[in-house]
Design an enzyme around this catalytic site. Structure first.
Site, PDB file in Angstrom:
ATOM      1  N   LYS A   1      -3.696  -7.425   2.980  1.00  0.00           N
ATOM      2  CA  LYS A   1      -3.890  -6.319   2.037  1.00  0.00           C
ATOM      3  C   LYS A   1      -5.325  -6.296   1.519  1.00  0.00           C
ATOM      4  CE  LYS A   1      -2.616  -2.893  -0.690  1.00  0.00           C
ATOM      5  NZ  LYS A   1      -3.476  -2.874  -1.848  1.00  0.00           N
TER       6      LYS A   1
ATOM      7  N   HIS B   1      -7.330  -4.730   4.204  1.00  0.00           N
ATOM      8  CA  HIS B   1      -6.937  -3.312   4.193  1.00  0.00           C
ATOM      9  C   HIS B   1      -7.728  -2.543   3.139  1.00  0.00           C
ATOM     10  CE1 HIS B   1      -4.537  -0.205   2.106  1.00  0.00           C
ATOM     11  NE2 HIS B   1      -3.989   0.091   3.270  1.00  0.00           N
ATOM     12  N   ASN B   2      -7.829  -3.114   1.935  1.00  0.00           N
ATOM     13  CA  ASN B   2      -8.540  -2.423   0.867  1.00  0.00           C
ATOM     14  C   ASN B   2     -10.045  -2.395   1.109  1.00  0.00           C
ATOM     15  OD1 ASN B   2      -5.996  -2.269  -0.240  1.00  0.00           O
ATOM     16  ND2 ASN B   2      -6.663  -2.756  -2.299  1.00  0.00           N
TER      17      ASN B   2
ATOM     18  N   GLU C   1     -10.558   0.404   3.357  1.00  0.00           N
ATOM     19  CA  GLU C   1     -10.388   1.626   2.554  1.00  0.00           C
ATOM     20  C   GLU C   1     -11.689   1.987   1.828  1.00  0.00           C
ATOM     21  OE1 GLU C   1      -8.317   2.020  -1.618  1.00  0.00           O
ATOM     22  OE2 GLU C   1      -6.784   1.907  -0.056  1.00  0.00           O
TER      23      GLU C   1
ATOM     24  N   SER D   1       0.846  -1.186   0.000  1.00  0.00           N
ATOM     25  CA  SER D   1       0.000   0.000   0.000  1.00  0.00           C
ATOM     26  C   SER D   1       0.886   1.242   0.000  1.00  0.00           C
ATOM     27  CB  SER D   1      -0.910   0.014   1.238  1.00  0.00           C
ATOM     28  OG  SER D   1      -1.757   1.142   1.232  1.00  0.00           O
TER      29      SER D   1
END
Length: 301
Positions: free
Chosen positions: A173, A176-177, A180, A121
């Site tokens: 990840k 994480h996205n 987001e 990221s």
């Protein structure tokens, strides 16, 4: 350390530059000659094929992939496998699906080749700010690659870590996205509410700047939002169409599989899908139903 970089798009090229700043030697490959030439202009060596790339690296070799998830990644790995030898290491820094990374790691382990999945990221800002790195794979292999991760991260002792075995980096990840997605949706909705309160005629960029300092909702995403509002306060010329690159869908799928309620992430994904429906049959049918049961007027197109 000398390593190969496969995929010289904007993020891959930026990562190569940051690695060079950290004292590493880069041999880059991209099928686009212009991308190779651009990296050469920044001081890196390039190769015009995967075979030439592998030949230019000392053993044991280290190769970093920055190519689109899915077929493109598999195609590069299929081409690389017969060129590599026991003791080599591949790092997939793209947004691969974590189950694909687990499958690939098992395949390469059969040849004694380490496969490290690195959720990355930082976007286009990583060159200057450093990258957040969520790493999965064999502990010893990750430790061998420590100088690489320390060079890419915001600092040697923060912003990166091994989070688990093969697949764990891309799993982290993915989530994480998904987070987001929810954060972006909340900011967008909040600023839309402010904009629609016409009687106050608020300067949205001003509000964003206030929130950037001391507020509990301050974040890097808010910094970027403030910058976007400064450049284009009315969002003129921008179509109300929001793409997704897959990680949000994977996160929602995983939440369902694990029986974990994730309404915010799920709804933020739905909103992205909704933004693409320019001629919504759903909304037309809803209007027709209201007319049928209550005689409510229908707005003509």
């Amino acid at each position: 350390m000398k390593l190969g970089m496969i995929g010289l798009g904007r993020m891959g090229a930026n990562m190569a530059q940051r690695l060079m700043k950290g004292g590493h030697q880069i041999v880059g490959f991209d099928p686009q000659a212009a991308a190779r030439k651009d990296l050469e202009g920044k001081g890196a060596q390039t190769a015009d094929s995967l075979t030439a790339l592998v030949a230019a690296l000392p053993s044991p070799r280290t190769l970093w992939l920055m190519v689109p998830a899915g077929e493109a990644t598999d195609a590069n790995l299929d081409a690389l496998l017969p060129l590599l030898a026991a003791g080599d290491t591949i790092i997939d820094g793209g947004n691969s699906f974590y189950k694909d990374s687990m499958r690939r790691a098992k395949r390469f382990a059969e040849r004694d080749i380490a496969y490290v999945d690195c959720g990355t990221s930082g976007g286009i800002w990583g060159l200057d700010e450093g990258y957040s790195l969520m790493i999965g794979g064999d502990e010893a292999a990750v430790e061998r690659m420590r100088p690489i991760f320390e060079s890419l991260a915001p600092a040697k002792d923060r912003g990166w870590a091994r989070v688990g075995p093969a697949g764990a980096g891309h799993f982290a990840k993915m989530v994480h996205n998904g987070i987001e997605y929810g954060m972006m949706q909340a900011y967008a909705e909040g600023f839309s509410i402010l904009r629609h309160k016409a009687e106050f005629d608020m300067d949205l960029q001003q509000v964003a700047e206030i929130w950037r300092y001391g507020s509990v909702v301050r974040s890097w995403l808010l910094d970027l939002t403030a910058d976007a509002l400064k450049k284009n306060p009315d969002m003129s010329g921008i179509a109300p169409y929001v793409a997704d690159s897959g990680e949000g869908r994977w996160t929602v799928d995983e939440a369902i599989e694990l029986n974990v309620p994730a309404p915010i992430i799920t709804q933020s994904l739905i909103e992205r899908l909704r933004s693409r429906d320019k001629d919504s049959f759903t909304d037309k049918l809803l209007s027709a139903m209201r007319n049928e049961f209550g005689g409510h007027p229908i707005k003509k197109a």
